[in-house]
Design an enzyme around this catalytic site. Sequence first.
Site, PDB file in Angstrom:
ATOM      1  N   SER A 152       4.838  -1.475   2.891  1.00  0.00           N
ATOM      2  CA  SER A 152       4.822  -0.406   3.889  1.00  0.00           C
ATOM      3  C   SER A 152       4.709  -1.005   5.284  1.00  0.00           C
ATOM      4  CB  SER A 152       3.646   0.548   3.650  1.00  0.00           C
ATOM      5  OG  SER A 152       3.498   1.468   4.722  1.00  0.00           O
ATOM      6  N   TYR A 165      -4.734   2.685   1.910  1.00  0.00           N
ATOM      7  CA  TYR A 165      -3.320   2.617   1.527  1.00  0.00           C
ATOM      8  C   TYR A 165      -2.670   1.389   2.157  1.00  0.00           C
ATOM      9  CZ  TYR A 165       1.632   3.820   1.182  1.00  0.00           C
ATOM     10  OH  TYR A 165       2.978   3.786   0.930  1.00  0.00           O
TER      11      TYR A 165
END
Length: 256
Positions: A152, A165
């Site tokens: 990400s 996350y």
Amino acid sequence: MPQTPPTPTRLARLAGRTAIVTGGSRGIGAAVAHRLTADGARVAVVYRSNAAEADAVVSAIRSTGAEAIAVQADVSDAASVDAMVTTVRESFGAIDILINNAGILENQPVGSIDLASFDAQFRTNAFSTILVTQAVLPHVPAHGGHIVNVSSSLVYRPRAGLSVYAASKAAVSALTHAFAVELGPRNITVNAVAPALTRTDMTAPIPDEVKARMRESTPLGRLAEPEDIADAIAFLASDDARWITGRTLMTDGGFI
């Protein structure tokens, strides 16, 4: 008069190869499954709970004449992963390509982070990358293969509430580089992509004003579509990327 050049056609550069796509029933995973089969691969669409969506992806792929199967698995559970890989092996033979795409995202600001959320995100996003990779390795052909993980852009630009996350995806990028070092002698490339906000059902609940700010901060003036990320993954999963390994490719539209 000058002749109009022929329209280029996509070569079946993955013909005869088998790919596993985890989290393949929706979003980026579904787009990857479609793209890899368009390039000639046989694809196992791995899903955790939504059989109907996985079956729909497989049905759409088969309607084009390509080969695909849906396989249920909890990618954070070793026994489940082993059973999934056995099913793929029995259906398609050797496994040439692995796309570790399955993931979850939970929003918890500092002060409210709990062990359950931490464990769920690290098990699904990071530990699954280890489990599935290790289960697949014995079935990769002697001539090598390709592994692509989904990281990400938040690894490099964390946002409020998404620290865990981002940390779990940072682990994915670290594993990508480390696995590339170990698997290079087997001619297995290991890379990752790092998308920014992509239009999927997982990101649908994000407020419109946040999405608008993301668009304004992206030189291309839009959010990513799953197909944008799938095309980058397909490149890294092919021999066109044979001299790239251990790298995380920013697929964020130039976000600034």
